[in-house]
Structures are given as C-alpha cells and as structure tokens.
Design a protein around this motif. Sequence first.
Motif, PDB file in Angstrom:
ATOM      1  N   SER A 109      -7.341   2.937  -3.224  1.00  0.00           N
ATOM      2  CA  SER A 109      -6.094   3.695  -3.301  1.00  0.00           C
ATOM      3  C   SER A 109      -5.187   3.140  -4.386  1.00  0.00           C
ATOM      4  CB  SER A 109      -5.371   3.658  -1.952  1.00  0.00           C
ATOM      5  OG  SER A 109      -5.061   2.320  -1.597  1.00  0.00           O
ATOM      6  N   GLU A 126       0.850  -1.194   0.000  1.00  0.00           N
ATOM      7  CA  GLU A 126       0.000   0.000   0.000  1.00  0.00           C
ATOM      8  C   GLU A 126       0.888   1.248   0.000  1.00  0.00           C
ATOM      9  OE1 GLU A 126      -4.004   0.911   2.290  1.00  0.00           O
ATOM     10  OE2 GLU A 126      -2.282   1.329   3.569  1.00  0.00           O
ATOM     11  N   GLN A 138       1.860   5.236   0.276  1.00  0.00           N
ATOM     12  CA  GLN A 138       1.491   6.344   1.141  1.00  0.00           C
ATOM     13  C   GLN A 138       1.852   7.671   0.475  1.00  0.00           C
ATOM     14  OE1 GLN A 138      -0.174   6.068   4.007  1.00  0.00           O
ATOM     15  NE2 GLN A 138      -0.158   3.822   3.895  1.00  0.00           N
ATOM     16  N   ARG A 145      -1.977   1.696  -6.066  1.00  0.00           N
ATOM     17  CA  ARG A 145      -0.868   0.843  -5.627  1.00  0.00           C
ATOM     18  C   ARG A 145       0.138   0.561  -6.748  1.00  0.00           C
ATOM     19  NH1 ARG A 145      -2.272  -3.315  -1.258  1.00  0.00           N
ATOM     20  NH2 ARG A 145      -3.903  -2.330  -0.006  1.00  0.00           N
ATOM     21  N   LYS A 168      -5.448  10.118   4.191  1.00  0.00           N
ATOM     22  CA  LYS A 168      -4.839   8.791   4.252  1.00  0.00           C
ATOM     23  C   LYS A 168      -5.519   7.864   3.253  1.00  0.00           C
ATOM     24  CE  LYS A 168      -3.567   9.163   9.139  1.00  0.00           C
ATOM     25  NZ  LYS A 168      -3.698   8.549  10.493  1.00  0.00           N
ATOM     26  N   PRO A 169      -4.779   6.912   2.688  1.00  0.00           N
ATOM     27  CA  PRO A 169      -5.372   5.981   1.715  1.00  0.00           C
ATOM     28  C   PRO A 169      -6.470   5.145   2.358  1.00  0.00           C
ATOM     29  CG  PRO A 169      -2.970   5.905   1.624  1.00  0.00           C
ATOM     30  CD  PRO A 169      -3.327   6.708   2.840  1.00  0.00           C
ATOM     31  N   ILE A 186      -0.542  10.694  -3.803  1.00  0.00           N
ATOM     32  CA  ILE A 186       0.343   9.576  -4.103  1.00  0.00           C
ATOM     33  C   ILE A 186       0.974   9.740  -5.473  1.00  0.00           C
ATOM     34  CG2 ILE A 186       0.402   7.083  -4.507  1.00  0.00           C
ATOM     35  CD1 ILE A 186      -1.795   6.778  -2.417  1.00  0.00           C
ATOM     36  N   ALA A 199      -6.549  10.538  -1.319  1.00  0.00           N
ATOM     37  CA  ALA A 199      -5.095  10.372  -1.199  1.00  0.00           C
ATOM     38  C   ALA A 199      -4.435  10.039  -2.525  1.00  0.00           C
ATOM     39  CB  ALA A 199      -4.780   9.282  -0.182  1.00  0.00           C
TER      40      ALA A 199
END
Length: 498
Positions: A240, A214, A216, A242, A234-235, A283, A279
């Motif tokens: 999210s 994952e 961040q 990857r 936050k993810p 990222i 997020a």
Amino acid sequence: LPPLPPLDPDTNKPRPSDLFVDTPGSPVAQLDAAALGRLKTVHNRRVLLHAEFTKALVASCQSVSSAEDITNQDDLCRLFGIVTTFCPVHCRQWRKLSSDVLICVARCSLSPAIVNYVHRRSCISLCVRNMNKCMTEGVGPLELIEMMVTLSCFVKDASESSYVLLDDFRTSQGYRFLSDFLLRIEVSAHDDAMGAMRNMVLLVSNLTKTGFVELQPPKLDGSPFQAKDFVMPKPSGTDSVRNILAFQVLQSSFMKARTQSLCLRIVEIIFNIFSSDPANFFILEHQQTLSCFVERMHEKSIPVQEHVLKLVEYVVCSLNYIPCPSLVSMSITLKGAAIPTVLTIMILLNKLVNFDEKFRDIFRDLSLLDSIIYNLEQFSVSAYFHAKQEHRLEVAVGKDNLGMRPMSPAVTSGQMTPVKGDGELVERAKKDAATLEQEAMQQAIGRWKCSSIDSLSDDVDTTGSSSPSDLDNVLTTEECLRQSVSCLCTLLLDSPQN
C-alpha cells in the motif's frame, strides 16, 4: 576513518588522497612483465584484504552497541559523507564498503539513539547536498543511483519505527532532487542514461511505499453513477502507498517530461502501483492523477496516450469504479484534439459503453455524447470545406466533366453576362449549374476521403515522434469515423429512451 576534508580549490571536489588515505591508484603504464606480475599479486592481496575487512566491519555493525559506538567520534556522519562523495574508480570499493555498513546498521542495529544522532547531525541533508553537487558536476548517473539507493534503504528501514528521517529527507529538498534528476537524465547523452532513468523511476516507486503511518482511502463522496454495492478496498499493508510526496514526484515528472521513454516508464510504474494494491488508487485519488494525465495527453505521443487510457480502463473494468473527473477531462480533450488522439479515445469509449449499460447515461450526463457528435460535425464541415475548395479550383481553371473549352473570366467570377465566343457555354452553364455543382461536390468529397485532412491533423506528438504519413492519416481518419459512429449508434439506437 579520516575526517571529511575541505574541497580542492582547483577541482571543487574532495581530494581522494585525503578522503581515502591508504588507497592510492596502481600505475600500470610502462611496466615489464615481471612488474605487472608483482602488481597483479599486490592487487589480489588488496582485494582479499578488502573482502576480509568488509566481512569483519559488517559483522561488528550488526550489534547495536557497536553501531552506537561509531557515533561517538562522528564516524557514522563520515560514512554518510563518503557514500555521497565523488571518488576515483580505484577508490569506489571503499565507498561500496561504506554503503554496506550503512545498510547493515539500518537493517540490523538501528536504535532510537542512532536515529536521533542522524537527525541531530543532519546526515540526510548532507547526503542530498552532496548528490546535488555531484549531479551539477557531471558525475555518472549510475554513481548517483548507487548513492540514492543507499540513502533510500536507510530512510526506508528507519521509517518503520520513526518518521523523523523521512521528514528530514523532505525538508532537505530530497524529492525535488529526485524530480530534477529524472528530468535531467531523460535528455542526457550519457551511455548509462536510459538504465539510470529506469532504475530511478523504480526507486521512486519503492519510496511511495515507505512511511511510518499506514494511509487509508477516503470515504466515497456519493457519486450518482457508482454502484450501490461497491465496497472500498482496504490497504494490504505491504504494497500500500504510504508516501504521497514520492508519488507526486512521478506525477510532476510525467507532466514535465519531454521524451516518450520517460513518460512510458512513469505510466507503467503508476499502473503497477495501482494494480499491486486495489486501495492505492483510492488513497491517491485526491491527487487527480488520471484527470491531469488525460488533460495533457494530447501533448504526448500516441503510445503514451494509449498507456494513459489503459489506466482509466483498469480503474473502470477492474476496480469497478467510475472516475468522473477523468471522463470529464476526456470530454474536453475530445473537442480540441487531433484525429489520432480522438481515435485513441474513441476506442476506449467503445470498450466502456459495451462493458456496462450504465455508461450510456454516464456519457450523456458528462457531455461525452456531445463531444462525439461535435467531432462528427467537424468531420462533415471539413468534408464540405475541402469539396467546395476543389470545386472552386476546377471552375477557376476552366475544367468541366464534358471536356469543353475553358470558361471565360466573367463566368468563373459569377457574372453570367454572355461574352462573345462563349454564348453556348454560358447558356449551358445557366441550365445545368446546379447539376454540375452537385456532381463536382460528390467527386470532390470522394477525393477528400483519399487525402489527408489538413484542417484537423495538427501535430499531436511534441515528444519527438514523427508526423504520420498521408496514407496513415487517411486510415486514421476512417477508423476514427468508424469508432465514433459505432459508439454513437450504441449510445442512441440501443437506448431505451430512443
């Protein structure tokens, strides 16, 4: 399952009769009604047999021991080869069965031993090579999509426990295949090209959320324009990002795309990625996606430009973040873009400057204010240039506002020496030269407002859209002037320093 056969030297494809031994085609030509009835009965029986065989095989592969057993005789590697191999229409049901088996193994019985087997036998590399071969041989786009869907599902399920197969996809140039497929299919004349393009972009977007680790978002760099109470999201985990390499496929494909349809589809998918998880933008911020898109937006059509600027608006208004590199790129684009692009940008700048007062300082510090003033100066210079040209043209053809006869060449060339027959006209020209020039200039400027500005109306759309008509160009110019003046007034007149 039979072993993988060599390629046919005539067609450079695997022989269907070798790959699917007991699945011959069903001839229907020159058959009477009774024969057709018997053939239909046989066909129905084959369909029933295929359905029952599929159920039994899929059910058995749900067991880890059964799934590991098919690796003993290299049967699993053969399944990967069958799924990504060309076959005739009447054999595709067996390729679909192979695909169902692989997906069942990935979801229900994927053990570390099977992952190591797939890695050791280079099954992912085999699939990518086969798909590249099918693409160059002209296999239908929807068939390639089906192959890629099976492979991506297997890799995605395997990535939940190990990064090995996803790394195999990278080393076998799988991401390059995705990009090449998108750029090839966008200009294809195939009937299924548009549907395949949309499905492939969606598949790549799903790959962006495939990964073992994952990611961040990085820490803030301390931008002077960022609010002090800003909190990095936050993810969420499920939505999210990857896989950065999959996202780079979308970004690079947009930069190289030649059609509006592919550009719009990619921007829409990127907007969905950003909005699915707050997020995700942070990222991916180091990819400089927004600034790259803004720098190249003048090469795209107006609808694409509007969608690109919607990304910027979402980041500012919804994420409460100031994308300084994108605004700097916007400032550079403003100085060299044509009027439709300038108008599109000015509409967004008006929204931003009215969204938050801090954008007055941001626009000044990031040179956006200078770019706005520069464009207004260009409009003024262009107006003066066209008015001067029309005035000289009128003098050259000897027309004046009082209906007098033409001037002599000596007068029109600037030599004010009296010529026989033109004494009265020359004297009048000497006395009222300044007045006549001012009136002509004002009339020319008025006529310029109703004509297109050729010096500023370069062709914006290199992706296939038609150039705007003269009336549309005039309306665009007037709206661009109005937006520029409105933004400038908001920046200057409402500023405490002014």
